[in-house]
Design a protein around this motif. Structure first.
Motif, PDB file in Angstrom:
ATOM      1  N   ASN A  57     -28.430 -92.962  78.677  1.00  0.00           N
ATOM      2  CA  ASN A  57     -27.448 -93.051  77.596  1.00  0.00           C
ATOM      3  C   ASN A  57     -26.843 -94.454  77.552  1.00  0.00           C
ATOM      4  OD1 ASN A  57     -25.629 -92.122  75.544  1.00  0.00           O
ATOM      5  ND2 ASN A  57     -24.022 -92.036  77.099  1.00  0.00           N
ATOM      6  N   TYR A  58     -26.941 -95.079  76.390  1.00  0.00           N
ATOM      7  CA  TYR A  58     -26.334 -96.400  76.188  1.00  0.00           C
ATOM      8  C   TYR A  58     -25.186 -96.244  75.212  1.00  0.00           C
ATOM      9  CZ  TYR A  58     -25.699-101.182  74.537  1.00  0.00           C
ATOM     10  OH  TYR A  58     -25.150-102.392  74.199  1.00  0.00           O
ATOM     11  N   GLU A  59     -24.019 -96.728  75.564  1.00  0.00           N
ATOM     12  CA  GLU A  59     -22.914 -96.699  74.605  1.00  0.00           C
ATOM     13  C   GLU A  59     -21.711 -97.491  75.123  1.00  0.00           C
ATOM     14  OE1 GLU A  59     -22.037 -92.542  74.003  1.00  0.00           O
ATOM     15  OE2 GLU A  59     -20.926 -92.404  75.858  1.00  0.00           O
ATOM     16  N   GLN A  60     -20.645 -97.456  74.379  1.00  0.00           N
ATOM     17  CA  GLN A  60     -19.426 -98.180  74.718  1.00  0.00           C
ATOM     18  C   GLN A  60     -18.808 -97.629  76.012  1.00  0.00           C
ATOM     19  OE1 GLN A  60     -20.353 -97.208  71.710  1.00  0.00           O
ATOM     20  NE2 GLN A  60     -19.653 -98.620  70.131  1.00  0.00           N
ATOM     21  N   VAL A  61     -18.066 -98.494  76.691  1.00  0.00           N
ATOM     22  CA  VAL A  61     -17.335 -98.076  77.902  1.00  0.00           C
ATOM     23  C   VAL A  61     -16.079 -98.947  78.037  1.00  0.00           C
ATOM     24  CG1 VAL A  61     -18.405 -99.639  79.608  1.00  0.00           C
ATOM     25  CG2 VAL A  61     -17.711 -97.336  80.305  1.00  0.00           C
ATOM     26  N   ASN A  62     -15.176 -98.539  78.897  1.00  0.00           N
ATOM     27  CA  ASN A  62     -13.926 -99.296  79.142  1.00  0.00           C
ATOM     28  C   ASN A  62     -13.153 -99.539  77.845  1.00  0.00           C
ATOM     29  OD1 ASN A  62     -14.698 -99.514  81.842  1.00  0.00           O
ATOM     30  ND2 ASN A  62     -15.805-101.427  81.472  1.00  0.00           N
ATOM     31  N   MET A  63     -13.066 -98.493  77.041  1.00  0.00           N
ATOM     32  CA  MET A  63     -12.523 -98.665  75.697  1.00  0.00           C
ATOM     33  C   MET A  63     -11.017 -98.558  75.621  1.00  0.00           C
ATOM     34  SD  MET A  63     -14.963 -99.503  73.748  1.00  0.00           S
ATOM     35  CE  MET A  63     -14.761 -99.041  72.029  1.00  0.00           C
ATOM     36  N   SER A  64     -10.318 -98.322  76.745  1.00  0.00           N
ATOM     37  CA  SER A  64      -8.860 -98.162  76.612  1.00  0.00           C
ATOM     38  C   SER A  64      -8.101 -99.484  76.642  1.00  0.00           C
ATOM     39  CB  SER A  64      -8.323 -97.187  77.672  1.00  0.00           C
ATOM     40  OG  SER A  64      -9.185 -97.103  78.748  1.00  0.00           O
ATOM     41  N   ASP A  65      -8.776-100.594  76.927  1.00  0.00           N
ATOM     42  CA  ASP A  65      -8.022-101.859  76.917  1.00  0.00           C
ATOM     43  C   ASP A  65      -7.917-102.440  75.493  1.00  0.00           C
ATOM     44  OD1 ASP A  65     -10.495-102.959  76.399  1.00  0.00           O
ATOM     45  OD2 ASP A  65     -10.688-103.994  78.320  1.00  0.00           O
ATOM     46  N   ARG A  66      -7.268-103.582  75.393  1.00  0.00           N
ATOM     47  CA  ARG A  66      -6.999-104.200  74.088  1.00  0.00           C
ATOM     48  C   ARG A  66      -8.308-104.500  73.320  1.00  0.00           C
ATOM     49  NH1 ARG A  66      -5.129-103.842  70.100  1.00  0.00           N
ATOM     50  NH2 ARG A  66      -4.971-105.589  68.689  1.00  0.00           N
ATOM     51  N   GLU A  95     -16.908-116.558  77.877  1.00  0.00           N
ATOM     52  CA  GLU A  95     -15.946-115.478  78.100  1.00  0.00           C
ATOM     53  C   GLU A  95     -16.107-114.348  77.075  1.00  0.00           C
ATOM     54  OE1 GLU A  95     -13.355-113.209  79.909  1.00  0.00           O
ATOM     55  OE2 GLU A  95     -14.347-115.007  80.710  1.00  0.00           O
ATOM     56  N   LEU A  96     -16.457-114.740  75.846  1.00  0.00           N
ATOM     57  CA  LEU A  96     -16.643-113.764  74.778  1.00  0.00           C
ATOM     58  C   LEU A  96     -17.813-112.828  75.087  1.00  0.00           C
ATOM     59  CD1 LEU A  96     -15.301-113.207  72.092  1.00  0.00           C
ATOM     60  CD2 LEU A  96     -16.964-114.707  70.996  1.00  0.00           C
ATOM     61  N   LEU A  97     -18.901-113.416  75.592  1.00  0.00           N
ATOM     62  CA  LEU A  97     -20.073-112.616  75.979  1.00  0.00           C
ATOM     63  C   LEU A  97     -19.698-111.643  77.096  1.00  0.00           C
ATOM     64  CD1 LEU A  97     -23.237-112.192  75.816  1.00  0.00           C
ATOM     65  CD2 LEU A  97     -23.374-113.762  77.747  1.00  0.00           C
ATOM     66  N   HIS A  98     -18.956-112.141  78.090  1.00  0.00           N
ATOM     67  CA  HIS A  98     -18.557-111.284  79.206  1.00  0.00           C
ATOM     68  C   HIS A  98     -17.710-110.112  78.733  1.00  0.00           C
ATOM     69  CE1 HIS A  98     -19.405-114.268  82.678  1.00  0.00           C
ATOM     70  NE2 HIS A  98     -20.231-114.441  81.667  1.00  0.00           N
ATOM     71  N   GLN A  99     -16.732-110.421  77.888  1.00  0.00           N
ATOM     72  CA  GLN A  99     -15.848-109.370  77.366  1.00  0.00           C
ATOM     73  C   GLN A  99     -16.636-108.310  76.597  1.00  0.00           C
ATOM     74  OE1 GLN A  99     -12.171-109.704  75.739  1.00  0.00           O
ATOM     75  NE2 GLN A  99     -11.528-110.267  77.778  1.00  0.00           N
ATOM     76  N   LEU A 100     -17.509-108.777  75.735  1.00  0.00           N
ATOM     77  CA  LEU A 100     -18.297-107.861  74.906  1.00  0.00           C
ATOM     78  C   LEU A 100     -19.167-106.974  75.790  1.00  0.00           C
ATOM     79  CD1 LEU A 100     -19.018-107.232  71.911  1.00  0.00           C
ATOM     80  CD2 LEU A 100     -20.937-108.814  72.180  1.00  0.00           C
ATOM     81  N   LEU A 101     -19.884-107.591  76.727  1.00  0.00           N
ATOM     82  CA  LEU A 101     -20.838-106.820  77.540  1.00  0.00           C
ATOM     83  C   LEU A 101     -20.141-105.886  78.525  1.00  0.00           C
ATOM     84  CD1 LEU A 101     -23.943-109.072  78.215  1.00  0.00           C
ATOM     85  CD2 LEU A 101     -23.322-107.718  76.246  1.00  0.00           C
ATOM     86  N   GLN A 102     -18.904-106.208  78.883  1.00  0.00           N
ATOM     87  CA  GLN A 102     -18.166-105.297  79.761  1.00  0.00           C
ATOM     88  C   GLN A 102     -17.753-104.022  79.016  1.00  0.00           C
ATOM     89  OE1 GLN A 102     -15.228-108.012  81.131  1.00  0.00           O
ATOM     90  NE2 GLN A 102     -16.562-108.765  82.769  1.00  0.00           N
ATOM     91  N   HIS A 103     -17.934-104.013  77.703  1.00  0.00           N
ATOM     92  CA  HIS A 103     -17.545-102.848  76.917  1.00  0.00           C
ATOM     93  C   HIS A 103     -18.725-101.997  76.458  1.00  0.00           C
ATOM     94  CE1 HIS A 103     -13.753-104.971  77.069  1.00  0.00           C
ATOM     95  NE2 HIS A 103     -13.195-103.792  76.826  1.00  0.00           N
ATOM     96  N   TYR A 104     -19.863-102.236  77.069  1.00  0.00           N
ATOM     97  CA  TYR A 104     -21.039-101.375  76.841  1.00  0.00           C
ATOM     98  C   TYR A 104     -21.630-101.013  78.191  1.00  0.00           C
ATOM     99  CZ  TYR A 104     -20.917-102.379  71.871  1.00  0.00           C
ATOM    100  OH  TYR A 104     -20.530-102.461  70.561  1.00  0.00           O
TER     101      TYR A 104
END
Ligand code: SAM
Length: 314
Positions: free
Chosen positions: A207-216, A286-295
């Motif tokens: 399963n691939y999807e979003q994660v860590n979605m409770s932060d800003r 930093e943008l790439l890191h942030q984005l990828l930490q949310h999938y």
């Protein structure tokens, strides 16, 4: 009605996936000669971090899928849930990795579009005809039923119809859901996860999807989708890597693992990562890191036949 509008917005997400994959392949992130038959034009430019994200998603999913197919020596079936216009069937055929049966499920209107393209484009239809030996090939407007490839129109929230339409075998089974479960309520997705565990004794679910979605950052992602009438009804199950694993472990799966996509990105073959990083300049790492930490990719196994599929990893 509201729910028709909501379903329509979910169906439209398949075009996002297709156009983003089409754009990234046009830039050379990975090869997919079949994508062009589903998205005619390359479309507008996507940001480099988006392209890198799709690269990690496709490489990660392919790596786990191919490992499973090799482990079972192609004596397996694959069920792609919410497949959209995915081209994996053709890739596997080309790479001599075709499973005994490859199933895809999506809403009937999405399936009708896919089949329309297959019918019109010989590079898509030829490989299907080549892998079909009997004279019973069924290819009408709403479904495809051939020896190796089957496309079914169904709503994944209706398990009994799904179970009926899917003429599944008792073979080692791979279930895939790439950006699909998040569009359903947690109870609908856990029904699917539970049904899969009940139906197959030896299986793997990716399963691939979003994660860590409770932060800003996660909240902004949700708001951006809502602006397009698209509701992440399943976001509750995407709080953490732990919650991703937990819903498999509590529904009959023996083993589960989950990684965020930044970790996956750092585990991919580094030579190829260096190659794609040269394709487009990315100023804001930093943008790439942030984005990828949310999938994330989460995978779960049960292995009655003791094939060793629980050792499959990235
Ligand atoms: N898995 C494909 C990919 O990654 O390229 C498509 C992803 S797209 C974001 C989500 C897909 O899931 C859409 O094609 C949509 O129609 C399908 N989908 C979502 N909810 C569904 C449901 N309840 N029944 C059938 N298909 C569904």
């Amino acid at each position: 009605t509201d729910s028709d509008t909501a379903d329509e917005a979910v169906r439209a997400t398949c075009d996002d996936a297709t156009t983003c994959k089409r754009f990234a392949t046009s830039k050379g992130y990975w090869k997919d000669p079949y994508m062009q038959y589903f998205a005619r034009s390359v479309g507008e430019r996507k940001a480099p971090e988006i392209n890198r994200g799709y690269y990690a998603r496709v490489q990660g999913m392919n790596h786990l899928l191919d490992a499973f197919i090799r482990k079972t020596e192609c004596d397996c079936q694959v069920i792609n849930l919410g497949a959209g216009l995915d081209t994996t069937f053709w890739r596997l055929k080309e790479e001599n990795l075709l499973p005994r049966k490859f199933f895809e499920i999506d809403f009937p209107t999405v399936v009708a579009r896919k089949i329309h393209n297959i019918k019109k484009k010989p590079p898509l239809s030829k490989p299907i005809i080549e892998t079909h030996s009997t004279d019973s090939l069924l290819l009408d407007a709403h479904s495809l039923d051939s020896d190796r490839y089957c496309i079914i129109g169904a709503d994944l929230r209706d398990i009994s119809t799904l179970d009926q339409k899917l003429k599944k075998f008792q073979l080692p089974t791979m279930l895939l859901s790439e950006c699909v479960l998040v569009y359903m309520t947690p109870s609908h997705s856990s029904n699917i996860i539970h049904w899969a565990a009940e139906s197959f004794h030896t299986a793997m679910f990716i399963n691939y999807e979003q994660v860590n979605m409770s932060d800003r950052f996660g909240q902004v992602m949700i708001e951006n989708l809502q602006r397009r009438q698209c509701n992440l009804a399943g976001v509750e199950a995407c709080q953490s890597l732990e919650s991703q694993k937990e819903r498999f472990l509590k529904s009959g799966w023996e083993h589960a693992d989950a990684l965020d996509m930044m970790t996956v990105y750092s585990m991919l073959p580094q030579e190829d990562v260096a190659r794609i990083e040269r394709l487009e300049f990315l100023d804001e790492k930093e943008l790439l890191h942030q984005l990828l930490q949310h999938y994330s990719i989460c995978w779960a196994t049960k292995d009655k036949l003791n094939l060793g599929i629980s050792y499959i990893t990235l």
